[in-house]
Design a protein around this motif. Sequence first.
Motif, PDB file in Angstrom:
ATOM      1  N   UNK A 305      12.333   6.483   2.194  1.00 57.31           N
ATOM      2  CA  UNK A 305      13.310   5.981   1.218  1.00 57.31           C
ATOM      3  C   UNK A 305      12.654   5.051   0.205  1.00 57.31           C
ATOM      4  N   UNK A 306      11.765   4.175   0.687  1.00 57.84           N
ATOM      5  CA  UNK A 306      11.050   3.283  -0.228  1.00 57.84           C
ATOM      6  C   UNK A 306      10.131   4.076  -1.164  1.00 57.84           C
ATOM      7  N   UNK A 307       9.478   5.110  -0.614  1.00 57.90           N
ATOM      8  CA  UNK A 307       8.622   5.948  -1.452  1.00 57.90           C
ATOM      9  C   UNK A 307       9.407   6.658  -2.538  1.00 57.90           C
ATOM     10  N   UNK A 308      10.612   7.138  -2.199  1.00 56.79           N
ATOM     11  CA  UNK A 308      11.471   7.777  -3.195  1.00 56.79           C
ATOM     12  C   UNK A 308      11.893   6.788  -4.268  1.00 56.79           C
ATOM     13  N   UNK A 309      12.220   5.561  -3.859  1.00 52.81           N
ATOM     14  CA  UNK A 309      12.648   4.550  -4.824  1.00 52.81           C
ATOM     15  C   UNK A 309      11.505   4.156  -5.748  1.00 52.81           C
ATOM     16  N   UNK A 310      10.290   4.167  -5.224  1.00 50.89           N
ATOM     17  CA  UNK A 310       9.133   3.721  -6.007  1.00 50.89           C
ATOM     18  C   UNK A 310       8.572   4.830  -6.890  1.00 50.89           C
ATOM     19  N   UNK A 311       8.298   6.007  -6.302  1.00 50.67           N
ATOM     20  CA  UNK A 311       7.622   7.081  -7.029  1.00 50.67           C
ATOM     21  C   UNK A 311       8.398   8.386  -7.024  1.00 50.67           C
ATOM     22  N   UNK A 312       9.676   8.376  -6.645  1.00 56.22           N
ATOM     23  CA  UNK A 312      10.474   9.587  -6.678  1.00 56.22           C
ATOM     24  C   UNK A 312      10.044  10.602  -5.632  1.00 56.22           C
TER      25      UNK A 312
END
Length: 376
Positions: A305-312
């Motif tokens: 989820x954090x990866x999606x928020x940061x780099x999609x």
Amino acid sequence: MQVKIKNQPFYLQSTVVLFGLILLVYVLSQLADILVPLAFAAFLSILLNPLCNRLERLKISKIFSIIIAMVIAITVVAVVFYFLSTQIVQFGDSLPMLKKKFGEITINLKDWIHGTFGIAIAKQDQMVKEALNNSQSMVGKTLGGLLGTLSIVFLLPVYIFLMLLYKTLILNFLYEVFSEENSKKVSDVLSETKSAIQSYIVGLLIEMLIVAAMNSAALVLLGVKYGILIGCIGAILNLIPYLGGIIAIALPVLMATVTKDGYSTQLGVIIAYIVIQFIDNNILVPRIVSSKVQINALMSIIVVLLGNQLWGVSGMFLSIPFVAVLKIIFDRIDDLKPWGKLLGDNIPTHHKGEMWRSRSRRKAVLSDHDQEKIKD
């Protein structure tokens, strides 16, 4: 004058760590267009490195070894994309019919909601319109992430070639930037990182092929239209831990709803995918995805989820191997070992508080016993 943070009060330590994390996240976010292709290139370079080494042992020059390895990788990817494109073309031919069928189902759904809950059709249209307007920014971000992922394709070959070419230079830098007494730790970290990334990526590719075959076979047997295409897409989505599997189930259920009458096919799809997910999670992942670093389920979901928020979309794929590398580093540094344990999947049987209370009780019992001896 050096200030030791560990000797400072907790609120000062936490403030410094918080500001450090904020600065790190800001830099990662602002430099995403540069760092994302570099991250993919680094992981793929590590994956192709054994093939390059084997070609070099056959007396092929380093540059030609890299070129041959990259041509083989590009050919495999091109074959996969050609196969998927043929399926997508067939899907496009039936798009008008699917659109008409979906419109009929939407009208029936609106009538059912109006008759069951008393919500007027005009009110339903307004609610749907508001929801679409509110989701425009999210859709735009997702499309931006997809376009960013596509732009990576043009930079990856250049980065991979240069990283493999300058591999020795990069490794020497990593050794020389740390003091000589830490060379053993640096060697261990680099060796485990290479093994972890290679086994993780190769395992994921093998798992993806097996899941694609099972998905496609199940959907074709159930008579779902474009079952091979949807099965392959579901296998690709399955690379996104935990969240991709949910989307993978929704796609064939939606297709069955649009193209078939009744609900028996949808039920069959759900049952088949539950069985496939059980096989994947309990047999394929433990035995095939044989990464030396295992991240627990809670941390996996959080970092995805954090990866999606940061780099999609790119961040979702990169999050797990990136955290695996971090765990290797944490396990080698004494002050960071608790963080490595937090990321890992080894669950202790007792927590420190229980052990401390147990020791305290034993000391209290022994103390009472000594006092009784003194009285006697």
